[in-house]
Design a protein around this motif. Structure first.
Motif, PDB file in Angstrom:
ATOM      1  N   GLU A  38       0.351  -1.568   0.275  1.00 20.95           N
ATOM      2  CA  GLU A  38      -0.269  -0.110  -0.207  1.00 20.95           C
ATOM      3  C   GLU A  38       1.116   1.686   0.249  1.00 20.95           C
ATOM      4  OE1 GLU A  38      -2.830   0.212   3.535  1.00 20.95           O
ATOM      5  OE2 GLU A  38      -3.696  -2.335   2.405  1.00 20.95           O
ATOM      6  N   LYS A  39       1.810   1.068   0.714  1.00 16.51           N
ATOM      7  CA  LYS A  39       2.892   2.274   0.731  1.00 16.51           C
ATOM      8  C   LYS A  39       3.665   2.868  -0.454  1.00 16.51           C
ATOM      9  CE  LYS A  39       3.281   2.218   6.238  1.00 16.51           C
ATOM     10  NZ  LYS A  39       4.479   2.558   6.534  1.00 16.51           N
ATOM     11  N   LEU A  40       3.851   1.699  -1.184  1.00 15.89           N
ATOM     12  CA  LEU A  40       5.134   1.828  -2.424  1.00 15.89           C
ATOM     13  C   LEU A  40       3.257   2.108  -3.219  1.00 15.89           C
ATOM     14  CD1 LEU A  40       7.207  -1.706  -2.431  1.00 15.89           C
ATOM     15  CD2 LEU A  40       7.482   1.141  -2.264  1.00 15.89           C
ATOM     16  N   GLN A  41       2.285   1.450  -2.881  1.00 15.65           N
ATOM     17  CA  GLN A  41       1.720   2.203  -4.611  1.00 15.65           C
ATOM     18  C   GLN A  41       1.323   3.797  -3.990  1.00 15.65           C
ATOM     19  OE1 GLN A  41      -1.440  -0.660  -3.809  1.00 15.65           O
ATOM     20  NE2 GLN A  41      -0.357  -2.036  -4.938  1.00 15.65           N
ATOM     21  N   HIS A  42       1.274   4.158  -3.010  1.00 18.92           N
ATOM     22  CA  HIS A  42       0.690   5.596  -2.860  1.00 18.92           C
ATOM     23  C   HIS A  42       1.849   6.047  -3.210  1.00 18.92           C
ATOM     24  CE1 HIS A  42      -1.029   9.111  -0.068  1.00 18.92           C
ATOM     25  NE2 HIS A  42       0.345   8.949   0.113  1.00 18.92           N
ATOM     26  N   LEU A  43       2.851   6.076  -2.894  1.00 18.70           N
ATOM     27  CA  LEU A  43       4.531   6.258  -3.224  1.00 18.70           C
ATOM     28  C   LEU A  43       3.764   6.632  -4.886  1.00 18.70           C
ATOM     29  CD1 LEU A  43       7.245   5.502  -1.276  1.00 18.70           C
ATOM     30  CD2 LEU A  43       6.666   7.677  -2.010  1.00 18.70           C
ATOM     31  N   LEU A  44       3.857   5.418  -5.276  1.00 16.46           N
ATOM     32  CA  LEU A  44       3.886   5.851  -7.097  1.00 16.46           C
ATOM     33  C   LEU A  44       2.440   6.316  -7.631  1.00 16.46           C
ATOM     34  CD1 LEU A  44       4.124   2.161  -8.171  1.00 16.46           C
ATOM     35  CD2 LEU A  44       5.758   4.242  -8.935  1.00 16.46           C
ATOM     36  N   ALA A  45       1.443   6.436  -6.909  1.00 13.11           N
ATOM     37  CA  ALA A  45       0.163   6.896  -7.882  1.00 13.11           C
ATOM     38  C   ALA A  45      -0.029   8.377  -7.127  1.00 13.11           C
ATOM     39  CB  ALA A  45      -1.000   6.827  -6.537  1.00 13.11           C
ATOM     40  N   SER A  46       1.953   9.277  -5.758  1.00  9.10           N
ATOM     41  CA  SER A  46       1.955  10.688  -5.328  1.00  9.10           C
ATOM     42  C   SER A  46       2.234  11.035  -6.937  1.00  9.10           C
ATOM     43  CB  SER A  46       2.743  11.090  -4.100  1.00  9.10           C
ATOM     44  OG  SER A  46       4.039  10.295  -4.338  1.00  9.10           O
ATOM     45  N   GLY A  47       3.166  10.651  -6.913  1.00 13.99           N
ATOM     46  CA  GLY A  47       4.713  11.511  -8.633  1.00 13.99           C
ATOM     47  C   GLY A  47       5.230  11.977  -7.732  1.00 13.99           C
ATOM     48  N   VAL A  48       5.901  11.631  -7.067  1.00 12.86           N
ATOM     49  CA  VAL A  48       6.311  11.962  -6.503  1.00 12.86           C
ATOM     50  C   VAL A  48       8.509  10.467  -5.722  1.00 12.86           C
ATOM     51  CG1 VAL A  48       6.427  14.268  -5.640  1.00 12.86           C
ATOM     52  CG2 VAL A  48       6.245  11.946  -3.810  1.00 12.86           C
ATOM     53  N   ALA A  49       7.432   9.535  -5.901  1.00 16.04           N
ATOM     54  CA  ALA A  49       8.607   8.220  -5.911  1.00 16.04           C
ATOM     55  C   ALA A  49       9.909   8.312  -6.583  1.00 16.04           C
ATOM     56  CB  ALA A  49       7.514   7.027  -6.597  1.00 16.04           C
ATOM     57  N   PRO A  50      10.794   7.469  -5.696  1.00 16.75           N
ATOM     58  CA  PRO A  50      12.203   7.654  -6.203  1.00 16.75           C
ATOM     59  C   PRO A  50      11.822   6.903  -7.465  1.00 16.75           C
ATOM     60  CG  PRO A  50      12.117   7.605  -3.833  1.00 16.75           C
ATOM     61  CD  PRO A  50      11.272   7.226  -4.161  1.00 16.75           C
ATOM     62  N   PRO A  51      12.871   6.788  -8.368  1.00 19.66           N
ATOM     63  CA  PRO A  51      12.684   6.161  -9.687  1.00 19.66           C
ATOM     64  C   PRO A  51      12.560   4.367  -9.046  1.00 19.66           C
ATOM     65  CG  PRO A  51      14.048   7.072 -10.344  1.00 19.66           C
ATOM     66  CD  PRO A  51      14.272   8.302  -7.944  1.00 19.66           C
ATOM     67  N   MET A  52      13.398   3.874  -8.961  1.00 20.03           N
ATOM     68  CA  MET A  52      13.343   2.525  -7.572  1.00 20.03           C
ATOM     69  C   MET A  52      12.464   1.769  -7.413  1.00 20.03           C
ATOM     70  SD  MET A  52      14.898   3.957  -5.841  1.00 20.03           S
ATOM     71  CE  MET A  52      16.006   4.634  -5.679  1.00 20.03           C
ATOM     72  N   THR A  53      11.019   2.759  -7.007  1.00 19.14           N
ATOM     73  CA  THR A  53       9.661   2.277  -6.639  1.00 19.14           C
ATOM     74  C   THR A  53       9.062   1.367  -7.408  1.00 19.14           C
ATOM     75  OG1 THR A  53       9.810   4.315  -5.527  1.00 19.14           O
ATOM     76  CG2 THR A  53       7.852   3.149  -5.079  1.00 19.14           C
ATOM     77  N   PHE A  54       9.399   1.742  -8.590  1.00 17.32           N
ATOM     78  CA  PHE A  54       7.733   0.434  -9.477  1.00 17.32           C
ATOM     79  C   PHE A  54       8.510  -0.807  -9.327  1.00 17.32           C
ATOM     80  CE2 PHE A  54       6.677  -0.943 -13.595  1.00 17.32           C
ATOM     81  CZ  PHE A  54       5.434  -1.189 -13.278  1.00 17.32           C
ATOM     82  N   ALA A  55       9.951  -0.340 -10.450  1.00 15.97           N
ATOM     83  CA  ALA A  55      10.332  -2.406  -9.673  1.00 15.97           C
ATOM     84  C   ALA A  55      10.512  -2.392  -8.715  1.00 15.97           C
ATOM     85  CB  ALA A  55      11.948  -1.684 -10.267  1.00 15.97           C
ATOM     86  N   ASN A  56      10.944  -1.908  -7.661  1.00 12.74           N
ATOM     87  CA  ASN A  56      11.378  -2.525  -6.663  1.00 12.74           C
ATOM     88  C   ASN A  56      10.041  -3.027  -5.778  1.00 12.74           C
ATOM     89  OD1 ASN A  56      13.290  -2.010  -5.359  1.00 12.74           O
ATOM     90  ND2 ASN A  56      12.755  -0.448  -4.327  1.00 12.74           N
ATOM     91  N   LEU A  57       8.277  -2.252  -6.552  1.00  7.12           N
ATOM     92  CA  LEU A  57       6.822  -3.108  -6.386  1.00  7.12           C
ATOM     93  C   LEU A  57       6.736  -4.705  -6.859  1.00  7.12           C
ATOM     94  CD1 LEU A  57       4.178  -3.227  -5.144  1.00  7.12           C
ATOM     95  CD2 LEU A  57       3.707  -1.595  -7.335  1.00  7.12           C
ATOM     96  N   ILE A  58       7.524  -4.380  -7.850  1.00 10.72           N
ATOM     97  CA  ILE A  58       7.065  -5.498  -9.001  1.00 10.72           C
ATOM     98  C   ILE A  58       7.766  -6.907  -7.953  1.00 10.72           C
ATOM     99  CG2 ILE A  58       7.192  -6.794 -10.593  1.00 10.72           C
ATOM    100  CD1 ILE A  58       5.210  -4.346 -11.124  1.00 10.72           C
ATOM    101  N   VAL A  59       9.165  -6.434  -7.639  1.00  9.15           N
ATOM    102  CA  VAL A  59       9.835  -7.706  -7.636  1.00  9.15           C
ATOM    103  C   VAL A  59       9.607  -8.053  -5.568  1.00  9.15           C
ATOM    104  CG1 VAL A  59      12.799  -7.894  -6.200  1.00  9.15           C
ATOM    105  CG2 VAL A  59      12.617  -6.496  -8.439  1.00  9.15           C
ATOM    106  N   LEU A  60       8.841  -7.159  -5.359  1.00  7.70           N
ATOM    107  CA  LEU A  60       8.334  -8.056  -3.682  1.00  7.70           C
ATOM    108  C   LEU A  60       7.168  -8.384  -4.136  1.00  7.70           C
ATOM    109  CD1 LEU A  60       8.749  -4.352  -1.845  1.00  7.70           C
ATOM    110  CD2 LEU A  60      10.090  -6.822  -1.577  1.00  7.70           C
ATOM    111  N   TYR A  61       6.464  -8.048  -5.286  1.00  7.90           N
ATOM    112  CA  TYR A  61       5.290  -9.373  -4.985  1.00  7.90           C
ATOM    113  C   TYR A  61       5.771 -10.181  -6.121  1.00  7.90           C
ATOM    114  CZ  TYR A  61       1.624  -4.773  -6.257  1.00  7.90           C
ATOM    115  OH  TYR A  61       0.855  -4.353  -6.067  1.00  7.90           O
ATOM    116  N   LEU A  62       6.437 -10.412  -6.218  1.00 10.01           N
ATOM    117  CA  LEU A  62       7.512 -11.752  -7.056  1.00 10.01           C
ATOM    118  C   LEU A  62       7.412 -12.632  -5.786  1.00 10.01           C
ATOM    119  CD1 LEU A  62       9.166 -10.684 -10.229  1.00 10.01           C
ATOM    120  CD2 LEU A  62       6.427 -11.658  -9.355  1.00 10.01           C
ATOM    121  N   LYS A  63       8.420 -11.549  -5.070  1.00 13.88           N
ATOM    122  CA  LYS A  63       9.407 -12.323  -4.049  1.00 13.88           C
ATOM    123  C   LYS A  63       8.289 -12.699  -2.765  1.00 13.88           C
ATOM    124  CE  LYS A  63      11.541 -11.164   0.263  1.00 13.88           C
ATOM    125  NZ  LYS A  63      12.610 -10.494   0.897  1.00 13.88           N
ATOM    126  N   PHE A  64       6.243 -12.512  -2.364  1.00 14.51           N
ATOM    127  CA  PHE A  64       5.907 -12.301  -2.030  1.00 14.51           C
ATOM    128  C   PHE A  64       4.907 -13.672  -2.709  1.00 14.51           C
ATOM    129  CE2 PHE A  64       7.704  -9.368   0.896  1.00 14.51           C
ATOM    130  CZ  PHE A  64       7.907  -9.734   1.983  1.00 14.51           C
TER     131      PHE A  64
END
Length: 88
Positions: A10-36
């Protein structure tokens, strides 16, 4: 993430939606989805955000993620793709 992955997502998705997320946020979200083990959520997120995929993930990362997502439906094909990637 280890204690409560859904809150972390939820926090990572919020960061992405806010438009101020660091560049690695999207890739980290995807990798964490895979990890879990949230393969379908990773696939859906990729499909819904092709602009973010192209902007924040290089070709190798995209291929790796696609191969890992395939593990659930076609483990032999996923293994084959990962082997091809490793040989490059």
């Amino acid at each position: 993430m280890e204690e409560d992955p859904s809150e972390g997502f939820e926090k990572l998705q919020h960061l992405l939606a806010s438009g101020v997320a660091p560049p690695m946020t999207f890739a980290n979200l995807i990798v964490l989805y895979l990890k879990f083990g949230y393969f379908s959520l990773a696939a859906d997120t990729l499909a819904e955000n092709p602009d973010l995929v192209n902007k924040f993930m290089d070709r190798f990362q995209q291929e790796f993620v696609q191969a890992v997502i395939m593990v659930e439906q076609s483990p032999d094909e996923a293994y084959k793709r990962l082997e091809q990637m490793a040989s490059r």
